[in-house]
Design a protein around this motif. Structure first.
Motif: not given
Length: 585
Positions: A1, A4-5, A8, A20-21, A23-28
Motif C-alpha cells: 500500500m 497507494t498511500e 493518495a 482514496e476511499g 482504493l481502500r475498499r478494494q484492498s479490504a
C-alpha cells in the motif's frame, strides 16, 4: 500500500477523497490474487483513445491497453457505434451458439483476415470469454483429432490461468508437457544467440522428436507464441517458426499458434504468423478480436473438426456486443492499414529508446516487434543480487562488443529479428549473408502448408499430407529440414559466450512507479518481472508517441541516477509533481 498511500497524499479535495476511499475498499474486499491494482493504484472514471482520467482528476497515457485488448484504444467511435447499433436494434445480447446476423458478420470479417492457407478451409469454435478457455479448447481439439495426449510447449510461455493452459505455460508447477527451448538473444539458453542459437533450439526439438529414447512420445500438438509477451517480449525468429512448421507437419503434429496478444495488427502484421508466412493448424484468438469486450475463439483446419457435439461449450460464447465490437475493430484495422503502421512506428520507437537509453548500465536490451515493445532492466555492474536463475550465460546486448560480431543489438521491428548486421559487411548485405527474417515467396509459403485432408474422420486418423506413413517416429529424414547455413554466412565459431547482467526486477518496479508519477501506465513482464512493457493502441498518434517515449526515458534515467547515487539499498523519496496533461486524442 506504500505507493497507494503516496499517491493518495498527492490528491486533494473531494476527488482525492473518492479516489482514496475506493482504493481502500478494494484492498479490504477484493481477493489477494489481484495484480495490476497493486502496482497501478488508480481509479479510472473516463477514457478515450490512449488517455485515462482517474477519480482524482489525474490523466494518464495508457500503454497497458487492457494487456493488449484495446487495439483501437479506449472507447473508439467505431466500436461505440457498433455496440449502440446492437443495443438499439433490440437484438438478443447472449445467444449461446445460435446463428445471428451479428455473429455471421463477425465470422465473415474474421475469415477475411486469416492466413491464406487457413482461410479457405477454416472452422471456428466460440469459447468462454477468456483466452485461457480458447487454449483449453485448442488442446482438447488436437488430442481428440490425433488420439494422442502429450503436448510440446516452450520455456517462458504464457497461455493462461486455467489448469490446462497453465500446464503448457513456462511457470507450470508440475511437468505435464515436454518443455522446449524458445530462441532469444540476450539470455540465449545455449549462450550464443542469433541464428545459431535458434538453430540449436530447433535441433534440440528435432532430436527430442526423433530420438526413440527421448522419453517424449509423439505428441498431440505443439503450442507456441509467435512473440512471447509475458515471457519478456521475445519475438520468435521467422526462420525458426518456419522450421517448427516443417518439423510438426512432417511428423503429423498439429501446430497451435497462440495469437491472443499478438493478433489484430499488434506486431506489424495482422497476425504475427504472417511475418514468417506459416499456416498453423490451430489459431487461438482473444483480447483485441472482441474490440475491448470479452470474446475468445479458436480457428482451425477443417480436417481437425472431428469432435462430437458439446465437446466444448461455454455459456457466454454468444456475446453479441463483443462480436459487433470485434467486427468493427477487425475491419477498421484492416481497412486503415494499422498493422503496417504499427510495424513502422514500433521500429522507430525501439530505435529511439536504444539511442536514448542504450548507454545506461541498468538497461540490458530493448526488443520487440511492432507495438509490442520490451525494455529489460538489469543490475549495473557490481550491484545488487541476481534474481534466481537470472545470470545464465547468453549473447547479450554487450554494447560495441556485441555489435562488432555482426549482429544487431536487438530486433529491428521490421521482421529482421537476429538479422546479419549490414555494418559488418563491406557494402550492405553481402551475398551469402544469413537473412534470418526474410518472408517466403508464395511458392515457399505453400511448402509450409500442412497437407491434405485425411481419409476418413476417425479418432487418431488425422495425418498431414507431408507426414510419414502412420505418423511414426523416426520416419522423417532429420537432415532434410535443417537450416541452410550458406557459404559466406556468419562464422559462429568466433562468437564468444556472453554473460548478461542479472535481471533487476526492483529497478523495473521503480521504473514503473516513476512512469506512473509522470502520467504513463506501463506493464512489467519477463521471467523475473524485469521487463518494462509497452502495449499502446494501434491508433496512438505521433505526438502521443513522442510523449510516451519522453516520459519513459525520463523515468528510466531517474531510476538510473538514483541507483548511482544511493545504490541498491538506497530509498528514493516520492516527489509530488502533478501528472502532466497528455493532451487529447
Amino acid at each position: 500500500m506504500a505507493v497507494t498511500e503516496s499517491l493518495a497524499e498527492e490528491a486533494h479535495g473531494p476527488a482525492g477523497a473518492v479516489h482514496e476511499g475506493i482504493l481502500r475498499r478494494q484492498s479490504a474486499r477484493e481477493s489477494s490474487a489481484r495484480t495490476y491494482a497493486r502496482a497501478l493504484p488508480i481509479v479510472p472514471v473516463r477514457a478515450r483513445g490512449l488517455t485515462i482520467e482517474g477519480a482524482d482528476g489525474r490523466r494518464y497515457l495508457d500503454c497497458l491497453s487492457g494487456a493488449g485488448t484495446l487495439a483501437l484504444g479506449h472507447n473508439h467511435p467505431v466500436v461505440l457505434a457498433a455496440v449502440r447499433q446492437v443495443l438499439d436494434s433490440g437484438a438478443p445480447l447472449s445467444v449461446l451458439d445460435l446463428a445471428t446476423p451479428v455473429k455471421d458478420a463477425f465470422i465473415t470479417e474474421l475469415f477475411r483476415t486469416l492466413p491464406p492457407g487457413l482461410a479457405g478451409r477454416a472452422r471456428v469454435q466460440f469459447c468462454g470469454p477468456a483466452g485461457t478457455d480458447a487454449v483449453e479448447a485448442a488442446l482438447k481439439l488436437v488430442r481428440t483429432a490425433t488420439g494422442r495426449s502429450g503436448v510440446l510447449a516452450f520455456t517462458g510461455a504464457y497461455h493462461g490461468m486455467t489448469a490446462g493452459a497453465l500446464a503448457v505455460s513456462g511457470g507450470a508447477p508440475e511437468v505435464q508437457a515436454a518443455r522446449l527451448p524458445y530462441p532469444q538473444d540476450y539470455r540465449c539458453p545455449f549462450g550464443v544467440g542469433g541464428p545459431h542459437g535458434a538453430e540449436l533450439a530447433a535441433r534440440w526439438t528435432e532430436s527430442l522428436l526423433d530420438d526413440p529414447k527421448s522419453g517424449v512420445p509423439l505428441p498431440a500438438g505443439m503450442i507456441l507464441e509467435p512473440v512471447q509477451g509475458e515471457g519478456g517480449v521475445l519475438p520468435a525468429p521467422d526462420d525458426w517458426l518456419r522450421r517448427m512448421r516443417r518439423l510438426t507437419a512432417d511428423r503429423a503434429i498439429p501446430l497451435i499458434a497462440d495469437e491472443v496478444q499478438t493478433g489484430v495488427g499488434r506486431t506489424g502484421a495482422f497476425w504475427a504468423v504472417d511475418h514468417s508466412g506459416i499456416t498453423p493448424d490451430v489459431m487461438v484468438l482473444s483480447k483485441a478480436i472482441g474490440g475491448s469486450l470479452p470474446l475468445a475463439v479458436i480457428v482451425y483446419r477443417d480436417d481437425l473438426d472431428v469432435w462430437q457435439p458439446g465437446a466444448h461449450a461455454g455459456t457466454f460464447r454468444g456475446n453479441q456486443l463483443a462480436m459487433a465490437a470485434g467486427t468493427a475493430t477487425l475491419a477498421y484495422v484492416r481497412e486503415n492499414g494499422l498493422a503496417e503502421r504499427a510495424g513502422r512506428l514500433g521500429t522507430r520507437m525501439m530505435e529511439q529508446l536504444r539511442a536514448d537509453l542504450g548507454g545506461l548500465a541498468c538497461v540490458g536490451e530493448v526488443r520487440g516487434r511492432g507495438l509490442m515493445i520490451g525494455l529489460e532492466l538489469v543490475e549495473p555492474e557490481g550491484t545488487g543480487e541476481p534474481a534466481s536463475g537470472a545470470g545464465s550465460a547468453a549473447v547479450g546486448r554487450g554494447g560495441a562488443e556485441f555489435l562488432d560480431h555482426g549482429f544487431a543489438a536487438g530486433p529491428s521491428g521490421g521482421g529482421s529479428h537476429g538479422a546479419y548486421d549490414p555494418r559488418a559487411t563491406a557494402s550492405g548485405r553481402e551475398p551469402g549473408a544469413y537473412d534470418f527474417g526474410a518472408a517466403p515467396s508464395e511458392g515457399e509459403r505453400a511448402a509450409y502448408d500442412s497437407g491434405a485432408v485425411p481419409s476418413g474422420g476417425e479418432r487418431g486418423a488425422y495425418r498431414f499430407g507431408a507426414g510419414p506413413s502412420g505418423g511414426e517416429r523416426g520416419a522423417h529424414d532429420p537432415g532434410a529440414a535443417s537450416f541452410e547455413m550458406r557459404s559466406g554466412a556468419y562464422d559462429f565459431d568466433t562468437v564468444p559466450a556472453r554473460t548478461p547482467r542479472p535481471a533487476a526486477p526492483r529497478l523495473a518496479a521503480a521504473v514503473q512507479r516513476e512512469c506512473l508519477r509522470r502520467g504513463l501506465i506501463v506493464e512489467l513482464g519477463g521471467r523475473h518481472s524485469a521487463v518494462v512493457r509497452l502495449l499502446p493502441p494501434l491508433t496512438i498518434s505521433d505526438e502521443q508517441t513522442a510523449a510516451v517515449l519522453d516520459r519513459l526515458a525520463d523515468a528510466v534515467a531517474a531510476v538510473a541516477r538514483d541507483e548511482e547515487r544511493h545504490g541498491p539499498q538506497g530509498a528514493r523519496g516520492h516527489d509530488s509533481d502533478p501528472c502532466p496533461d497528455p493532451g487529447t486524442d
